[in-house]
Design an enzyme around this catalytic site. Structure first.
Site, PDB file in Angstrom:
ATOM      1  N   ALA A  68       0.829  -1.204   0.000  1.00 17.22           N
ATOM      2  CA  ALA A  68       0.000   0.000   0.000  1.00 17.22           C
ATOM      3  C   ALA A  68       0.860   1.248   0.000  1.00 17.22           C
ATOM      4  CB  ALA A  68      -0.911  -0.001   1.225  1.00 17.22           C
TER       5      ALA A  68
ATOM      6  N   ARG B 248      -2.930   9.081 -10.486  1.00 16.29           N
ATOM      7  CA  ARG B 248      -4.122   9.307 -11.303  1.00 16.29           C
ATOM      8  C   ARG B 248      -5.399   9.540 -10.488  1.00 16.29           C
ATOM      9  NH1 ARG B 248      -3.725   4.297 -15.165  1.00 16.29           N
ATOM     10  NH2 ARG B 248      -2.119   3.663 -13.687  1.00 16.29           N
TER      11      ARG B 248
ATOM     12  N   ASP C  56      -4.889  -1.521  -3.203  1.00 17.96           N
ATOM     13  CA  ASP C  56      -5.758  -0.916  -4.214  1.00 17.96           C
ATOM     14  C   ASP C  56      -6.481  -1.984  -5.041  1.00 17.96           C
ATOM     15  OD1 ASP C  56      -3.554  -1.835  -5.561  1.00 17.96           O
ATOM     16  OD2 ASP C  56      -3.094   0.041  -6.604  1.00 17.96           O
TER      17      ASP C  56
ATOM     18  N   ASN D 208      -0.870 -11.444 -14.962  1.00 19.52           N
ATOM     19  CA  ASN D 208      -0.589 -11.551 -13.535  1.00 19.52           C
ATOM     20  C   ASN D 208      -1.481 -10.569 -12.779  1.00 19.52           C
ATOM     21  OD1 ASN D 208       0.684 -11.799 -11.007  1.00 19.52           O
ATOM     22  ND2 ASN D 208       2.158 -10.177 -11.517  1.00 19.52           N
TER      23      ASN D 208
ATOM     24  N   ASN E 169      -6.958   2.624 -10.130  1.00 19.45           N
ATOM     25  CA  ASN E 169      -5.920   3.616 -10.423  1.00 19.45           C
ATOM     26  C   ASN E 169      -6.487   5.020 -10.506  1.00 19.45           C
ATOM     27  OD1 ASN E 169      -3.596   1.869 -10.677  1.00 19.45           O
ATOM     28  ND2 ASN E 169      -4.610   1.059 -12.488  1.00 19.45           N
TER      29      ASN E 169
ATOM     30  N   TYR F 196     -32.242  23.074  26.409  1.00 19.06           N
ATOM     31  CA  TYR F 196     -30.920  23.730  26.430  1.00 19.06           C
ATOM     32  C   TYR F 196     -31.074  25.182  26.835  1.00 19.06           C
ATOM     33  CZ  TYR F 196     -26.288  24.982  24.523  1.00 19.06           C
ATOM     34  OH  TYR F 196     -25.001  25.402  24.357  1.00 19.06           O
TER      35      TYR F 196
ATOM     36  N   SER G 202     -51.121  20.874  21.503  1.00 20.94           N
ATOM     37  CA  SER G 202     -50.280  21.364  20.410  1.00 20.94           C
ATOM     38  C   SER G 202     -49.569  22.660  20.754  1.00 20.94           C
ATOM     39  CB  SER G 202     -51.149  21.612  19.179  1.00 20.94           C
ATOM     40  OG  SER G 202     -51.709  20.388  18.765  1.00 20.94           O
TER      41      SER G 202
ATOM     42  N   ALA H  18     -53.113  23.419  25.004  1.00 20.98           N
ATOM     43  CA  ALA H  18     -52.410  23.840  23.792  1.00 20.98           C
ATOM     44  C   ALA H  18     -51.803  25.228  23.966  1.00 20.98           C
ATOM     45  CB  ALA H  18     -53.373  23.840  22.611  1.00 20.98           C
TER      46      ALA H  18
ATOM     47  N   ARG I 187     -50.824  30.148  29.273  1.00 25.34           N
ATOM     48  CA  ARG I 187     -50.831  30.974  28.058  1.00 25.34           C
ATOM     49  C   ARG I 187     -51.678  32.195  28.350  1.00 25.34           C
ATOM     50  NH1 ARG I 187     -54.614  26.394  25.606  1.00 25.34           N
ATOM     51  NH2 ARG I 187     -56.627  27.246  26.176  1.00 25.34           N
TER      52      ARG I 187
HETATM   53  C1  UD1 Z   1       2.069  -5.088 -11.065  1.00 29.03           C
HETATM   54  C2  UD1 Z   1       2.781  -6.358 -11.522  1.00 29.03           C
HETATM   55  C3  UD1 Z   1       2.139  -6.832 -12.818  1.00 29.03           C
HETATM   56  C4  UD1 Z   1       0.666  -7.044 -12.642  1.00 29.03           C
HETATM   57  C5  UD1 Z   1       0.004  -5.799 -12.081  1.00 29.03           C
HETATM   58  C6  UD1 Z   1      -1.412  -6.078 -11.690  1.00 29.03           C
HETATM   59  C7  UD1 Z   1       5.064  -6.166 -10.769  1.00 29.03           C
HETATM   60  C8  UD1 Z   1       6.456  -5.844 -11.146  1.00 29.03           C
HETATM   61  N1  UD1 Z   1       4.166  -6.075 -11.724  1.00 29.03           N
HETATM   62  O1  UD1 Z   1       2.340  -4.115 -12.047  1.00 29.03           O
HETATM   63  O2  UD1 Z   1       2.751  -8.038 -13.233  1.00 29.03           O
HETATM   64  O3  UD1 Z   1       0.063  -7.417 -13.855  1.00 29.03           O
HETATM   65  O4  UD1 Z   1       0.689  -5.337 -10.883  1.00 29.03           O
HETATM   66  O5  UD1 Z   1      -2.060  -4.879 -11.350  1.00 29.03           O
HETATM   67  O6  UD1 Z   1       4.815  -6.549  -9.632  1.00 29.03           O
HETATM   68  N2  UD1 Z   1       3.678  -0.848  -4.697  1.00 29.03           N
HETATM   69  C9  UD1 Z   1       4.327  -0.546  -3.541  1.00 29.03           C
HETATM   70  N3  UD1 Z   1       5.627  -0.163  -3.585  1.00 29.03           N
HETATM   71  C10 UD1 Z   1       6.307  -0.091  -4.752  1.00 29.03           C
HETATM   72  C11 UD1 Z   1       5.620  -0.387  -5.953  1.00 29.03           C
HETATM   73  C12 UD1 Z   1       4.313  -0.772  -5.885  1.00 29.03           C
HETATM   74  O7  UD1 Z   1       3.740  -0.611  -2.461  1.00 29.03           O
HETATM   75  O8  UD1 Z   1       7.489   0.256  -4.705  1.00 29.03           O
HETATM   76  C13 UD1 Z   1       2.272  -1.265  -4.641  1.00 29.03           C
HETATM   77  C14 UD1 Z   1       1.375  -0.248  -5.314  1.00 29.03           C
HETATM   78  O9  UD1 Z   1       0.865   0.665  -4.359  1.00 29.03           O
HETATM   79  C15 UD1 Z   1       0.264  -1.117  -5.864  1.00 29.03           C
HETATM   80  C16 UD1 Z   1       0.937  -2.439  -6.142  1.00 29.03           C
HETATM   81  O10 UD1 Z   1       2.125  -2.457  -5.372  1.00 29.03           O
HETATM   82  O11 UD1 Z   1      -0.745  -1.359  -4.910  1.00 29.03           O
HETATM   83  C17 UD1 Z   1       1.246  -2.674  -7.603  1.00 29.03           C
HETATM   84  O12 UD1 Z   1       2.090  -1.650  -8.052  1.00 29.03           O
HETATM   85  P1  UD1 Z   1       1.975  -1.037  -9.492  1.00 29.03           P
HETATM   86  O13 UD1 Z   1       3.016  -0.024  -9.670  1.00 29.03           O
HETATM   87  O14 UD1 Z   1       0.574  -0.674  -9.753  1.00 29.03           O
HETATM   88  O15 UD1 Z   1       2.369  -2.322 -10.347  1.00 29.03           O
HETATM   89  P2  UD1 Z   1       2.101  -2.519 -11.871  1.00 29.03           P
HETATM   90  O16 UD1 Z   1       3.150  -1.835 -12.627  1.00 29.03           O
HETATM   91  O17 UD1 Z   1       0.688  -2.232 -12.173  1.00 29.03           O
HETATM   92 CA    CA Z   2      -1.297  -1.340 -10.979  1.00 30.26          CA
END
Ligand code: UD1
Ligand code: CA
Length: 468
Positions: free
Chosen positions: A20, A26, A112, A177, A235, A395, A413, A431, A448
């Protein structure tokens, strides 16, 4: 045999790592992305609550962007917080949480990706053991932007390649992934320090551990979620709103299955924990917030908000009412246009009608406050009738005082009851009275101005009016 293996795996200890720390550019927001709410609750809190349902021994959250606001907003003694000061990639992020993790299995989730379901994760984690890594994947028509799952000729997962590092053949792969993975903790601790940032984004990719797992002889399994929306990430605010609607649809369907008829499932918002009896009916635009318990045969009219309240059987809440922090017992009738504020307790068969505000009002069985009243800091007995326009003057500008109306009292009333004041059993207030002294049992209080009738009074006429 399979069952036996699974139950053995179930005994492995689990650590969940929630990422996180990312920026969320964005979102165009001063609020860290993972704190943006779905159904009134930060996305990260959804993920943490789901993790809590997995019987994890440890839940670690990696935070960074947004700083201490993130741990402050998502409280819990059971959470470990790991600071990732610089966002150097998902592999680097997980590495920040590894010190102290001694559990058998580590599950990686994302702050997220808020709608992942506990049942899906439970099944997913159960496929992992000391020799297995599990990866949550999805097949998409448009896989652009995601890491692609590269399999060998036999169909075995070999590695993940990120979009920015992929060649054309790799880019044509539609299996992506989701980011969610689970693997042995010892393996993860051993390989994370070996990650390199020698790639298109100059980041330490968590995804590179897949090829390392294959090299070490681990079995890599890919599993899919029951619903694609479970692994949808946020995002921007457009995606946030889509997931909000999906979440609300799931809540609405659960309520319908539990016994609630909804005039329109798309016009209900649930922002909390709701429990219901059977045979309820909700008209359109009902909002339920916090902890709400509704009995059987409850009918809720259009545009009603109910927050942190307990509502008994057969209660009808008519249109445009607002109920907050109240207990309303069976067979009562509320609204339309009633405002029931915290500390209101209405016993059975009470009626609170239009343009009535109640606050810290304990109301006895069968009592009625039917129109245009303010009743605050009051204790009201049984079968009390409170006439239109009655105000408890609770009050004095400094202190709040109590108004007591005993069983069978009748308030005419447009009366002002200046607290502290007690209206006795079966006492009557005429009333238009301003009552500042206690009324004994059975008495009539009239306070009254006396009426004067002036004989032969003629109203001013137009020709008498002064001309300019
Ligand atoms: C990542 C995956 C990708 C996958 C995608 C799914 C990697 C290298 N790539 O890509 O294969 O398809 O998610 O959405 O893992 N975060 C951190 N610290 C960091 C970087 C990221 O906490 O240094 C967290 C971000 O807040 C986010 C999550 O990791 O919640 C994913 O990071 P993001 O930069 O969105 O990864 P993608 O490039 O989308
Ligand atoms: Ca992402």
């Amino acid at each position: 045999m399979v069952e036996l293996m699974d139950s053995n795996k179930g005994r492995q200890s689990l650590a969940v790592v929630v990422l996180a720390a990312g920026k969320g550019t964005r979102m165009k927001s001063a609020l860290p992305k993972v704190l943006h709410p779905i159904a009134g609750k930060p996305m990260l809190a959804h993920v943490v609550d789901t993790a809590r349902n997995l019987n994890a021994k440890r839940i670690s959250v990696v935070y960074g962007h947004g700083g201490e606001a993130v741990p402050e907003a998502v409280a819990g003694d059971d959470l470990q917080w790991a600071l990732q000061a610089e966002q150097l990639g998902t592999g680097h992020a997980v590495a920040q949480a590894m010190p102290g993790i001694e559990e058998d299995i580590v599950l990686v989730l994302y702050g997220d990706v808020p709608l992942i379901q506990a049942e899906t994760l439970q099944r997913f984690v159960e496929t992992v053991d000391a020799n297995t890594l599990a990866l949550m994947t999805l097949t998409m028509d448009d896989p652009s932007g995601y890491g692609r799952i590269i399999r060998d000729a036999a169909g075995k997962v070999q590695r993940i390649v990120e979009q920015k590092d992929a060649n054309d053949a790799e880019k044509s792969v539609k299996e992506i992934n989701t980011g969610i993975l689970a693997c042995p903790g010892k393996f993860l601790a051993a390989v994370l320090p070996k990650l390199s940032s020698n790639n298109a984004q100059g980041e330490y990719y968590l995804t590179d551990v897949i090829a390392m797992a294959v090299a070490e002889g681990l079995q890599v399994r890919a599993a899919q979620p029951d619903f694609a929306w479970e692994v949808d990430g946020v995002n921007d605010r457009v995606q946030l709103s889509r997931l909000e609607r999906i979440y609300q649809r799931v809540q609405a369907e659960a309520l319908m299955r539990a016994g609630v008829t909804l005039a329109d499932p798309a016009r209900l918002d649930v922002r909390g924990n709701i429990s219901v009896g059977t045979d309820l009916y909700f008209d359109v635009n009902v909002v339920l917030e916090g902890d709400v318990t509704l009995g059987s045969n409850v009918v809720i009219g259009p545009n009603v908000v109910i927050r942190n309240s307990i509502i008994g059987d057969n209660v009808h809440i008519e249109a445009n009412s607002h109920v907050d922090g109240a207990r309303i017992d069976a067979d009562s009738q509320i609204g339309p246009y009633a405002r029931i504020r915290p500390g209101t307790e209405l016993a059975r068969k009470t009626k609170v009608g239009n343009f009535v505000e109640t606050k810290k009002a304990i109301v006895g069985e069968g009592s009625k406050i039917n129109h245009l009243s303010y009743v605050g800091d009051a204790q009201i007995g049984k079968d009390v009738n409170i006439g239109a326009g009655t105000i408890t003057c609770n009050y004095d500008g400094v202190n709040k005082s109590q108004t007591i109306m005993k069983d069978g009292a009748f308030i005419g009333s447009n009366s002002s009851l200046v607290a502290p004041v007690t209206i006795g059993n079966n006492a009557t207030v005429g009333a238009g009275s301003t009552v500042s002294k206690d009324v004994p049992d059975g008495h009539l209080a009239v306070a009254r101005g006396l009426q004067r009738n002036i004989k032969g009074w003629s109203r001013p006429s137009k020709k008498d009016a002064k001309k300019d």
